[in-house]
Design an enzyme around this catalytic site. Structure first.
Site, PDB file in Angstrom:
ATOM      1  N   ASN A  70       0.825  -1.208   0.000  1.00 11.46           N
ATOM      2  CA  ASN A  70       0.000   0.000   0.000  1.00 11.46           C
ATOM      3  C   ASN A  70       0.852   1.247   0.000  1.00 11.46           C
ATOM      4  O   ASN A  70       1.956   1.280   0.554  1.00 11.46           O
ATOM      5  CB  ASN A  70      -0.954   0.014   1.211  1.00 11.46           C
ATOM      6  N   CYS A 133       5.558   5.552   8.857  1.00  9.01           N
ATOM      7  CA  CYS A 133       4.842   5.402   7.574  1.00  9.01           C
ATOM      8  C   CYS A 133       5.845   5.528   6.428  1.00  9.01           C
ATOM      9  O   CYS A 133       6.559   6.535   6.336  1.00  9.01           O
ATOM     10  CB  CYS A 133       3.753   6.461   7.441  1.00  9.01           C
ATOM     11  N   THR A 196       4.736  -1.351   7.957  1.00 15.70           N
ATOM     12  CA  THR A 196       5.056  -2.037   6.701  1.00 15.70           C
ATOM     13  C   THR A 196       6.510  -1.767   6.288  1.00 15.70           C
ATOM     14  O   THR A 196       7.130  -0.797   6.722  1.00 15.70           O
ATOM     15  CB  THR A 196       4.109  -1.565   5.584  1.00 15.70           C
ATOM     16  N   GLY A 220       1.253  -8.328   5.240  1.00 18.58           N
ATOM     17  CA  GLY A 220       0.764  -9.674   4.962  1.00 18.58           C
ATOM     18  C   GLY A 220       1.843 -10.724   5.165  1.00 18.58           C
ATOM     19  O   GLY A 220       2.885 -10.468   5.779  1.00 18.58           O
ATOM     20  N   GLY A 246       2.297  -7.797  11.806  1.00 15.21           N
ATOM     21  CA  GLY A 246       2.979  -8.107  10.544  1.00 15.21           C
ATOM     22  C   GLY A 246       2.652  -9.517  10.090  1.00 15.21           C
ATOM     23  O   GLY A 246       3.223 -10.467  10.626  1.00 15.21           O
ATOM     24  N   GLY A 268      -3.900  -7.015  10.726  1.00 19.47           N
ATOM     25  CA  GLY A 268      -4.196  -5.935   9.803  1.00 19.47           C
ATOM     26  C   GLY A 268      -4.685  -6.437   8.468  1.00 19.47           C
ATOM     27  O   GLY A 268      -5.887  -6.585   8.235  1.00 19.47           O
TER      28      GLY A 268
HETATM   29  C1  SIN Z   1      -0.479   4.883   4.609  1.00 24.20           C
HETATM   30  O1  SIN Z   1      -1.542   5.487   4.871  1.00 24.20           O
HETATM   31  O2  SIN Z   1       0.275   5.262   3.684  1.00 24.20           O
HETATM   32  C2  SIN Z   1      -0.060   3.694   5.423  1.00 24.20           C
HETATM   33  C3  SIN Z   1       0.059   4.021   6.845  1.00 24.20           C
HETATM   34  C4  SIN Z   1       1.367   3.639   7.447  1.00 24.20           C
HETATM   35  O3  SIN Z   1       2.142   2.886   6.850  1.00 24.20           O
HETATM   36  O4  SIN Z   1       1.650   4.080   8.553  1.00 24.20           O
END
Ligand code: SIN
Length: 306
Positions: A70, A133, A196, A220, A246, A268
């Site tokens: 993402n 993030c 992530t 994932g 995670g 998640g």
């Molecule tokens: C995002 O909104 O880009 C993901 C949030 C995150 O990784 O903290």
């Protein structure tokens, strides 16, 4: 054998260790209520910032064989609008006895402190500092996300609010134990590990990055071994509890995360793939796993792999 799934995390009593992690599945009031109804012992709302953010254009969330990627870019309505929107949901969760954690992201320690003070108006059970993030155009392990930046942000929030604080860390660092230790010394009550992992996928037909933002954050199944190693390292470095996140999709995953040293387990991407009821199912299956393997309490599992 009587099995006790209850855990205490930063002074918060939880019926079982399976939480909803921060993510697009907890962006709105109805989504937060759905994951609470799905059986989460606590819910972490999607990260909120001082000002509204549109996030990155689609495609910004894709799934693949190993999980998801993402680059949402922290879309949210901004803290002021969010507080109004969230008030009714906060009441529902209080009635249902489900603790709620609020996640905040800021660019500086002072902004983190101001944001946390505003978030405290809805009396969350815990404030999670998102210092990790990977989708904001700069390396999350520099600036406010560097070990020192995280310590400054944690200290600023510690001075501003009395609520428990958890700091969410990036796995993209060479010594995550040290980062966690600096957060602990600055006043964190818990560590959330991990966010992530910076990654990318490419469409072989077009030769173009699969995400509009080009890179994103990996979650994932592919993230699970990374998360287990990070939680193992952190729990050897600090005395405060760890929320392990995670690639958690089954009770066996959760058991492995507890064995790595976590006190609670954040789910998640599996909510996205299987729906909110996956949370209650993992908790029930964990009960059966513990009964079958002779673990009467979560504490009996915790750190078993050390
Ligand atoms: C995002 O909104 O880009 C993901 C949030 C995150 O990784 O903290």
């Amino acid at each position: 054998m009587d099995i006790d799934l209850g855990v205490t995390l930063a002074g918060i009593r939880l019926d079982h260790p399976i939480l909803a992690a921060c993510g697009p599945w907890t962006a709105t009031g109805p989504e937060i209520q759905a994951v609470a109804k799905g059986g989460a012992a606590a819910v972490t709302a999607k990260t909120v910032t001082s000002e509204p953010r549109a996030g990155h254009p689609a495609p910004n969330y894709i799934t693949w064989d190993g999980g998801a990627l993402n680059a949402l870019g922290l879309p949210n309505p901004g803290i002021h609008h969010w507080l109004t929107e969230f008030a009714a949901t906060r009441e529902r969760l209080r009635e249902w006895g489900v603790p709620v954690f609020v996640s905040v992201y800021a660019e500086s320690p002072q902004e983190f402190a101001t944001l946390a003070s505003l978030a405290a108006q809805v009396a969350p059970d815990l404030i999670e500092l998102n210092a990790s993030c990977p989708n904001l155009g700069h390396d999350p392990t520099t600036g406010a996300g560097s070990a020192e930046g995280i310590a400054f942000a944690t200290a600023a929030v510690r001075a501003a609010v009395r609520l428990p604080i958890s700091v969410k860390l990036s796995p993209n660092t060479s010594d995550i134990g040290r980062v966690a230790r600096l957060a602990e010394e600055a006043g964190a009550d818990a560590i959330t590990a991990v966010n992530t992992l910076p990654a990318m996928l490419i469409d072989a037909d077009t030769g173009r990055p699969a995400l509009t933002n080009r890179t994103g954050g990996l979650s994932g199944a592919a993230l699970k071994p990374v998360a287990l190693r990070c939680v193992y390292d952190i729990s050897r470095a600090v005395a405060i509890p760890v929320i392990g996140v995670g690639g958690m999709a089954t009770a066996r995953d959760a058991a492995e995360m507890l064995m790595a040293g976590a006190t609670a387990v954040g789910v998640g991407t599996a909510i996205d793939s299987h729906g909110p009821r996956v949370l209650g199912r993992i908790a029930l299956d964990l009960h059966d796993f513990m009964a079958a393997h002779g673990y009467p309490t979560v504490a009996a599992l915790r750190g078993k792999a050390h």
